[in-house]
Enzyme design. Structure first.
Site, PDB file in Angstrom:
ATOM      1  N   ASP A 262       0.829  -1.211   0.000  1.00  0.00           N
ATOM      2  CA  ASP A 262       0.000   0.000   0.000  1.00  0.00           C
ATOM      3  C   ASP A 262       0.862   1.260   0.000  1.00  0.00           C
ATOM      4  OD1 ASP A 262      -2.217  -1.601   0.116  1.00  0.00           O
ATOM      5  OD2 ASP A 262      -2.670  -1.221   2.225  1.00  0.00           O
TER       6      ASP A 262
ATOM      7  N   TYR B  74     -10.704  -6.665  -4.011  1.00  0.00           N
ATOM      8  CA  TYR B  74     -11.571  -5.488  -4.100  1.00  0.00           C
ATOM      9  C   TYR B  74     -12.407  -5.528  -5.377  1.00  0.00           C
ATOM     10  CZ  TYR B  74      -8.931  -3.155  -0.330  1.00  0.00           C
ATOM     11  OH  TYR B  74      -8.368  -2.814   0.866  1.00  0.00           O
TER      12      TYR B  74
ATOM     13  N   GLU C 204     -13.295   0.714   4.828  1.00  0.00           N
ATOM     14  CA  GLU C 204     -13.600   1.068   3.439  1.00  0.00           C
ATOM     15  C   GLU C 204     -15.095   0.875   3.146  1.00  0.00           C
ATOM     16  OE1 GLU C 204      -9.390  -0.134   1.386  1.00  0.00           O
ATOM     17  OE2 GLU C 204     -10.726  -1.728   1.979  1.00  0.00           O
TER      18      GLU C 204
ATOM     19  N   GLU D 298     -10.302  -7.421  -8.482  1.00  0.00           N
ATOM     20  CA  GLU D 298      -8.961  -7.991  -8.380  1.00  0.00           C
ATOM     21  C   GLU D 298      -9.078  -9.510  -8.475  1.00  0.00           C
ATOM     22  OE1 GLU D 298      -6.982  -4.596  -5.472  1.00  0.00           O
ATOM     23  OE2 GLU D 298      -7.902  -6.337  -4.553  1.00  0.00           O
TER      24      GLU D 298
END
Ligand code: NAG
Ligand code: NAG
Length: 391
Positions: free
Chosen positions: A73, A348, A234, A370
């Protein structure tokens, strides 16, 4: 003669499959292609964090983080974009629309939002989210006035919002189509692991000025978390036709269940009262960014549907079984017949659809996710789904 052709036109109208009832929903994979493959394209190590949107002109725009030198990340990145003007059949080559240089704690995506009143496309992302060799974190925005062909230089929204680590999305933001606050732009995201929560930023003037809206804070707030603490993360907002906003949220520490948190705002994203919060036990989840979309009375949801726990911090994701679900009751219940899009590693996802009102646009949604064989971050794939195909 005239009456005859008018009758013929009427007959055509009444028999063309221009509208479908939600009960007929029966999704089937129509076609799928890999938009990005990690490790083999130019200078990019890994593509992650897919975003997808429609535009007012009927194009599709796909975005991802192009991580320059590792899959982490952290690190330097580009924002990669591809564009389709033929409903997902073909895609432009990748353009890198933002380059953060050599940053150790570079950009992170992000949220894409379409201002349907002006035909404007906005991408919101964050710089220095983790304060790793940098300070402070900045919320950034770029915009396109020409259907995604060209992009403005980045604008620093922290000047208006204040400095706070805010990671938008990942997914799309919304422009309110119904009152309250019709026309408002609503972009929701999350904070750092300690300062986590769902936070929404709002604009009532097409993205010129932004202010802080709803906050659903983690407990204990601004403190180190333990397993099973309440840590909403998220998230993906969706506007229902009653004008409320339902936000489907990653349950970072599996508080109460290994499933999704759902919370609802009745005031256009100003507040997210816990009175309007529930845990959706049917939406089991390994704690990822999931996709949601409301289209023609049906709420769609995508995630790797399994309870494999979990990982702190991201991204040692253990998701498999990317699954599309749908609800005819705005998410109060889910149809039993889910569709598996990919059995293997998957992470995701995000959903969009074109909305011209044409019969063709009504038949499809698009899921970006993904997808890999050994790990979820091997590719980013775009699946076009026929909604009434699986008879
Ligand atoms: C963005 O604005 C904030 C507040 O003024 C400032 O502290 C920060 O350094 C700015 N970030 C960038 C990348 O310019
Ligand atoms: C994948 O999801 C479907 C739908 O929920 C479920 O029936 C199936 O058991 C799941 N498979 C795995 C391997 O988790």
């Amino acid at each position: 003669m005239e009456t005859g052709s008018a009758l013929a036109a009427l007959w055509l109208l009444s028999t063309c499959a221009c509208s479908f009832s939600p009960k007929e929903t029966n999704p089937l994979l129509y076609e799928e292609q890999l938009l990005w493959v990690s490790g083999v394209q130019g200078a990019v190590n890994t593509y992650r964090i897919p975003l997808l949107t429609f535009t007012q002109k009927g194009s599709l725009l796909a975005f991802s983080e192009a991580r320059k030198s590792s899959s982490r990340d952290l690190g330097a990145k580009f924002i990669a974009m591809r564009r389709s003007t033929d409903k997902g059949a073909t895609w432009s080559p990748t353009s890198f629309i933002v380059n953060d240089g050599e940053k150790l704690d570079g950009l992170n995506l992000g949220s894409v939002v379409v201002d349907e009143e002006l035909g404007l496309v906005i991408v919101v992302y964050v710089l220095c989210f983790n304060h790793n060799h940098c300070f402070p974190s900045s919320t950034m925005m770029i915009e396109s006035w020409d259907d995604g062909l060209s992009w403005s230089s980045p604008r620093n929204l922290s000047v208006q919002l204040g400095v706070k680590s805010f990671a938008p999305g990942p997914g799309f933001g919304i422009q309110k189509r119904y009152n309250p606050a019709k026309g408002r732009l609503v972009v929701c995201g999350h904070g750092t692991l300690a300062g986590n929560g769902v936070f929404c930023i709002l604009s009532d003037d097409h993205g010129s000025n932004w202010y802080n809206g709803a906050a659903l804070k983690s407990i204990p707030y601004n403190q180190q978390k333990r397993a099973q603490d309440f840590s909403p993360d998220e998230c993906q907002p969706v506007e229902l036709t009653d004008g409320s906003i339902v936000i489907n949220v990653r349950n970072q520490n599996s508080y109460h269940c290994r499933c999704r948190i759902v919370v609802r705002s009745f005031d256009g994203g100003l507040t997210l009262p816990v009175d309007n919060l529930f845990f959706d036990y049917e939406l089991v989840d390994p704690a990822v960014a999931a996709g949601a979309l409301l289209k023609d009375g049906v709420l769609y949801f995508t995630n790797p549907s399994n309870e494999n726990k979990n990982f702190l911090p991201a991204p040692s994701l253990s998701g498999v079984n990317l699954t599309l679900r749908w609800s005819l009751t705005d998410g109060k219940s889910w149809e039993k017949k889910a569709v598996q899009l990919w059995a293997g590693p998957s992470g995701y996802s995000s959903i969009t659809s074109l909305d011209s009102g044409s019969a063709d646009d009504r038949k499809y949604i698009f899921v970006i996710y993904e997808k890999g064989h050994i790990d979820y971050d091997e590719t980013i794939s775009l699946a076009k789904i026929h909604l009434y195909g699986g008879r």
